[in-house]
Motif scaffolding. Sequence first.
Motif, short mmCIF file in Angstrom:
data_model
loop_
_atom_site.label_atom_id
_atom_site.label_comp_id
_atom_site.label_asym_id
_atom_site.label_seq_id
_atom_site.Cartn_x
_atom_site.Cartn_y
_atom_site.Cartn_z
N TYR A 1 44.02 27.29 187.88
CA TYR A 1 43.14 26.98 189.00
C TYR A 1 42.17 25.87 188.57
N GLN B 1 38.11 24.62 189.74
CA GLN B 1 36.94 25.05 190.49
C GLN B 1 36.03 23.87 190.72
N PHE C 1 40.54 26.81 185.16
CA PHE C 1 40.65 28.19 184.70
C PHE C 1 42.11 28.62 184.67
N PHE D 1 40.85 36.26 183.78
CA PHE D 1 40.62 34.84 183.63
C PHE D 1 40.17 34.44 182.22
N GLY D 2 40.53 33.22 181.83
CA GLY D 2 40.01 32.62 180.62
C GLY D 2 38.62 32.06 180.84
N PRO D 3 38.02 31.52 179.78
CA PRO D 3 36.63 31.04 179.86
C PRO D 3 36.46 29.71 180.56
N GLY E 1 30.43 30.24 183.42
CA GLY E 1 31.13 31.32 182.75
C GLY E 1 32.47 31.65 183.36
N ARG E 2 33.17 32.55 182.71
CA ARG E 2 34.47 32.96 183.23
C ARG E 2 34.28 33.95 184.37
N LEU E 3 35.34 34.11 185.14
CA LEU E 3 35.30 35.08 186.23
C LEU E 3 35.58 36.47 185.66
#
Lengths: 114, 111
Positions: free
Chosen positions: A35, A37, A90, A105-107, B42-44
Amino acid sequence: EAAVTQSPRNKVAVTGGKVTLSCNQTNNHNNMYWYRQDTGHGLRLIHYSYGAGSTEKGDIPDGYKASRPSQENFSLILELATPSQTSVYFCASGDEAGGVYEQYFGPGTRLTVL
Amino acid sequence: GQQVQQSPPASLVLQEGENAELQCTYSTTLNSMQWFYQRPGGRLVSLLYSPSWAEQRGGRLTSSAASNESRSSLHISSSQITDSGTYLCAKLSGSFNKLTFGAGTRLAVCP
Protein backbone atom coordinates in the motif's frame (compact mmCIF):
# COMPACT_ATOMS: atom_id res chain seq x y z
CA GLU A 1 1.96 -10.83 17.14
CA ALA A 2 2.69 -11.06 13.43
CA ALA A 3 6.12 -9.91 12.36
CA VAL A 4 6.44 -7.89 9.18
CA THR A 5 9.63 -5.99 8.44
CA GLN A 6 10.47 -3.55 5.67
CA SER A 7 13.69 -2.22 4.23
CA PRO A 8 14.86 0.40 3.77
CA ARG A 9 12.97 2.53 6.27
CA ASN A 10 13.85 5.71 4.42
CA LYS A 11 14.93 6.21 0.83
CA VAL A 12 15.77 9.21 -1.31
CA ALA A 13 15.80 8.52 -5.04
CA VAL A 14 16.24 10.58 -8.18
CA THR A 15 13.68 10.90 -10.92
CA GLY A 16 14.12 8.12 -13.45
CA GLY A 17 16.03 5.89 -11.08
CA LYS A 18 15.08 2.37 -10.06
CA VAL A 19 13.85 1.74 -6.53
CA THR A 20 13.21 -1.58 -4.84
CA LEU A 21 11.35 -1.79 -1.54
CA SER A 22 11.57 -5.06 0.34
CA CYS A 23 9.21 -6.76 2.75
CA ASN A 24 9.67 -9.87 4.85
CA GLN A 25 7.14 -11.71 6.99
CA THR A 26 7.81 -14.64 9.32
CA ASN A 27 4.20 -15.68 9.87
CA ASN A 28 3.82 -18.06 6.96
CA HIS A 29 0.90 -16.00 5.66
CA ASN A 30 -0.19 -16.73 2.14
CA ASN A 31 -1.31 -13.21 1.28
CA MET A 32 0.91 -10.14 1.12
CA TYR A 33 0.10 -6.58 0.10
CA TRP A 34 1.75 -3.28 -0.80
CA TYR A 35 0.00 0.00 0.00
CA ARG A 36 0.93 3.64 -0.20
CA GLN A 37 -0.32 6.26 2.23
CA ASP A 38 -0.85 9.88 1.26
CA THR A 39 -2.57 12.65 3.15
CA GLY A 40 -6.28 12.67 2.44
CA HIS A 41 -6.29 9.26 0.78
CA GLY A 42 -5.76 6.79 3.57
CA LEU A 43 -3.98 3.69 2.29
CA ARG A 44 -4.35 2.54 -1.29
CA LEU A 45 -3.54 -0.94 -2.57
CA ILE A 46 -0.81 -1.14 -5.22
CA HIS A 47 -0.13 -4.86 -5.64
CA TYR A 48 -0.85 -8.02 -3.74
CA SER A 49 0.10 -11.68 -3.81
CA TYR A 50 -1.61 -14.87 -2.70
CA GLY A 51 1.52 -17.01 -2.62
CA ALA A 52 5.05 -17.47 -3.86
CA GLY A 53 5.32 -16.73 -7.55
CA SER A 54 2.04 -14.80 -7.77
CA THR A 55 1.46 -11.07 -8.09
CA GLU A 56 -1.80 -9.26 -8.79
CA LYS A 57 -2.62 -5.65 -9.55
CA GLY A 58 -4.36 -3.65 -6.87
CA ASP A 59 -6.23 -0.38 -7.23
CA ILE A 60 -3.30 1.84 -8.28
CA PRO A 61 -0.68 -0.39 -9.96
CA ASP A 62 0.55 2.00 -12.67
CA GLY A 63 4.26 2.71 -12.38
CA TYR A 64 4.87 -0.21 -10.02
CA LYS A 65 5.85 -3.85 -10.34
CA ALA A 66 5.90 -6.51 -7.66
CA SER A 67 7.78 -9.72 -7.07
CA ARG A 68 7.05 -12.61 -4.68
CA PRO A 69 10.01 -14.98 -4.90
CA SER A 70 9.13 -16.85 -1.71
CA GLN A 71 6.45 -17.16 0.93
CA GLU A 72 8.36 -14.74 3.17
CA ASN A 73 9.42 -12.01 0.74
CA PHE A 74 7.44 -9.52 -1.34
CA SER A 75 9.14 -6.64 -3.17
CA LEU A 76 7.78 -3.48 -4.75
CA ILE A 77 9.74 -2.17 -7.73
CA LEU A 78 9.67 1.31 -9.22
CA GLU A 79 11.50 0.95 -12.54
CA LEU A 80 11.44 4.68 -13.34
CA ALA A 81 10.72 6.63 -10.18
CA THR A 82 8.77 9.89 -10.46
CA PRO A 83 8.16 12.66 -7.86
CA SER A 84 4.48 11.63 -7.72
CA GLN A 85 5.62 8.38 -6.15
CA THR A 86 6.92 10.21 -3.10
CA SER A 87 4.92 8.62 -0.30
CA VAL A 88 4.99 6.26 2.65
CA TYR A 89 4.77 2.64 1.59
CA PHE A 90 3.41 -0.11 3.81
CA CYS A 91 3.66 -3.84 3.38
CA ALA A 92 1.21 -6.20 5.03
CA SER A 93 0.63 -9.90 5.35
CA GLY A 94 -2.58 -11.66 6.21
CA ASP A 95 -4.37 -14.93 6.44
CA GLU A 96 -7.49 -16.45 7.92
CA ALA A 97 -7.51 -18.30 11.21
CA GLY A 98 -10.60 -19.49 13.03
CA GLY A 99 -12.91 -17.57 10.74
CA VAL A 100 -11.14 -14.29 11.38
CA TYR A 101 -9.07 -12.57 8.74
CA GLU A 102 -6.65 -9.82 9.71
CA GLN A 103 -3.80 -8.01 8.05
CA TYR A 104 -0.58 -7.18 9.88
CA PHE A 105 1.48 -4.24 8.77
CA GLY A 106 5.17 -3.41 8.57
CA PRO A 107 6.64 -0.16 9.92
CA GLY A 108 6.57 1.61 6.56
CA THR A 109 9.15 3.01 4.15
CA ARG A 110 9.30 6.73 3.53
CA LEU A 111 10.28 7.31 -0.10
CA THR A 112 11.23 10.71 -1.48
CA VAL A 113 11.77 11.06 -5.21
CA LEU A 114 13.62 14.26 -6.17
CA GLY B 1 -14.38 8.17 -5.89
CA GLN B 2 -13.76 7.17 -2.30
CA GLN B 3 -15.59 3.92 -1.50
CA VAL B 4 -15.14 4.29 2.24
CA GLN B 5 -16.11 7.49 4.00
CA GLN B 6 -15.04 8.15 7.57
CA SER B 7 -16.61 10.56 10.02
CA PRO B 8 -15.62 12.76 11.68
CA PRO B 9 -13.97 13.42 8.35
CA ALA B 10 -10.61 14.73 9.41
CA SER B 11 -10.03 15.36 13.09
CA LEU B 12 -11.66 15.20 16.49
CA VAL B 13 -10.61 16.81 19.77
CA LEU B 14 -11.73 15.36 23.08
CA GLN B 15 -11.22 16.15 26.71
CA GLU B 16 -9.72 13.26 28.64
CA GLY B 17 -12.48 10.98 29.91
CA GLU B 18 -14.95 11.79 27.13
CA ASN B 19 -16.35 9.13 24.85
CA ALA B 20 -16.02 9.13 21.07
CA GLU B 21 -17.73 7.40 18.21
CA LEU B 22 -16.08 7.11 14.82
CA GLN B 23 -18.03 5.90 11.84
CA CYS B 24 -17.39 4.48 8.42
CA THR B 25 -19.85 4.20 5.59
CA TYR B 26 -19.34 2.08 2.52
CA SER B 27 -20.53 2.39 -1.04
CA THR B 28 -21.02 -1.36 -1.41
CA THR B 29 -22.32 -4.20 0.71
CA LEU B 30 -20.35 -4.66 3.89
CA ASN B 31 -18.67 -8.00 4.44
CA SER B 32 -16.23 -7.50 7.27
CA MET B 33 -14.26 -4.57 8.50
CA GLN B 34 -11.10 -3.90 10.45
CA TRP B 35 -10.22 -0.87 12.56
CA PHE B 36 -6.60 0.31 12.81
CA TYR B 37 -4.69 2.77 14.97
CA GLN B 38 -1.65 4.70 13.76
CA ARG B 39 0.69 7.07 15.58
CA PRO B 40 2.30 9.80 13.42
CA GLY B 41 4.89 8.10 11.27
CA GLY B 42 4.08 4.73 12.77
CA ARG B 43 2.84 1.39 11.59
CA LEU B 44 -0.80 0.45 11.58
CA VAL B 45 -1.91 -1.59 14.54
CA SER B 46 -5.05 -3.67 14.24
CA LEU B 47 -7.59 -2.76 16.91
CA LEU B 48 -10.63 -4.83 16.13
CA TYR B 49 -11.86 -7.08 13.39
CA SER B 50 -15.60 -7.34 13.00
CA PRO B 51 -17.69 -9.53 10.74
CA SER B 52 -20.70 -7.67 9.46
CA TRP B 53 -23.05 -9.32 11.90
CA ALA B 54 -21.04 -9.02 15.10
CA GLU B 55 -20.09 -6.53 17.76
CA GLN B 56 -16.52 -6.81 18.90
CA ARG B 57 -15.07 -5.58 22.17
CA GLY B 58 -11.54 -4.96 23.30
CA GLY B 59 -11.04 -3.08 26.54
CA ARG B 60 -12.42 0.43 26.08
CA LEU B 61 -13.07 -0.17 22.39
CA THR B 62 -16.21 -1.54 20.80
CA SER B 63 -16.84 -1.98 17.10
CA SER B 64 -20.14 -2.80 15.48
CA ALA B 65 -21.33 -3.12 11.94
CA ALA B 66 -24.69 -2.72 10.26
CA SER B 67 -24.42 -4.47 6.93
CA ASN B 68 -27.92 -3.44 5.85
CA GLU B 69 -26.85 0.16 6.29
CA SER B 70 -23.31 -0.35 4.96
CA ARG B 71 -21.99 1.30 8.09
CA SER B 72 -19.63 0.43 10.95
CA SER B 73 -18.71 2.24 14.15
CA LEU B 74 -15.84 2.34 16.61
CA HIS B 75 -16.74 3.49 20.10
CA ILE B 76 -13.97 4.66 22.43
CA SER B 77 -15.02 5.01 26.04
CA SER B 78 -13.29 7.07 28.74
CA SER B 79 -10.69 8.45 26.35
CA GLN B 80 -7.09 8.82 27.49
CA ILE B 81 -4.29 11.05 26.26
CA THR B 82 -2.52 7.99 24.91
CA ASP B 83 -5.48 7.34 22.60
CA SER B 84 -4.34 10.29 20.48
CA GLY B 85 -3.46 9.30 16.92
CA THR B 86 -5.15 8.40 13.67
CA TYR B 87 -7.92 5.84 13.42
CA LEU B 88 -8.58 4.16 10.10
CA CYS B 89 -11.33 1.79 9.09
CA ALA B 90 -11.02 -0.65 6.24
CA LYS B 91 -13.53 -2.79 4.44
CA LEU B 92 -12.50 -6.35 3.72
CA SER B 93 -13.61 -7.75 0.38
CA GLY B 94 -12.75 -10.10 -2.40
CA SER B 95 -11.37 -13.59 -2.49
CA PHE B 96 -7.95 -12.40 -1.35
CA ASN B 97 -9.27 -10.23 1.46
CA LYS B 98 -8.18 -6.91 0.08
CA LEU B 99 -8.70 -3.89 2.29
CA THR B 100 -10.23 -0.62 1.14
CA PHE B 101 -9.38 2.14 3.59
CA GLY B 102 -11.05 5.31 4.67
CA ALA B 103 -8.96 8.48 4.83
CA GLY B 104 -8.68 8.27 8.63
CA THR B 105 -9.74 10.42 11.56
CA ARG B 106 -7.08 12.14 13.64
CA LEU B 107 -8.01 12.05 17.31
CA ALA B 108 -6.45 14.39 19.87
CA VAL B 109 -7.23 13.82 23.55
CA CYS B 110 -6.38 16.77 25.76
CA PRO B 111 -5.92 16.86 29.54
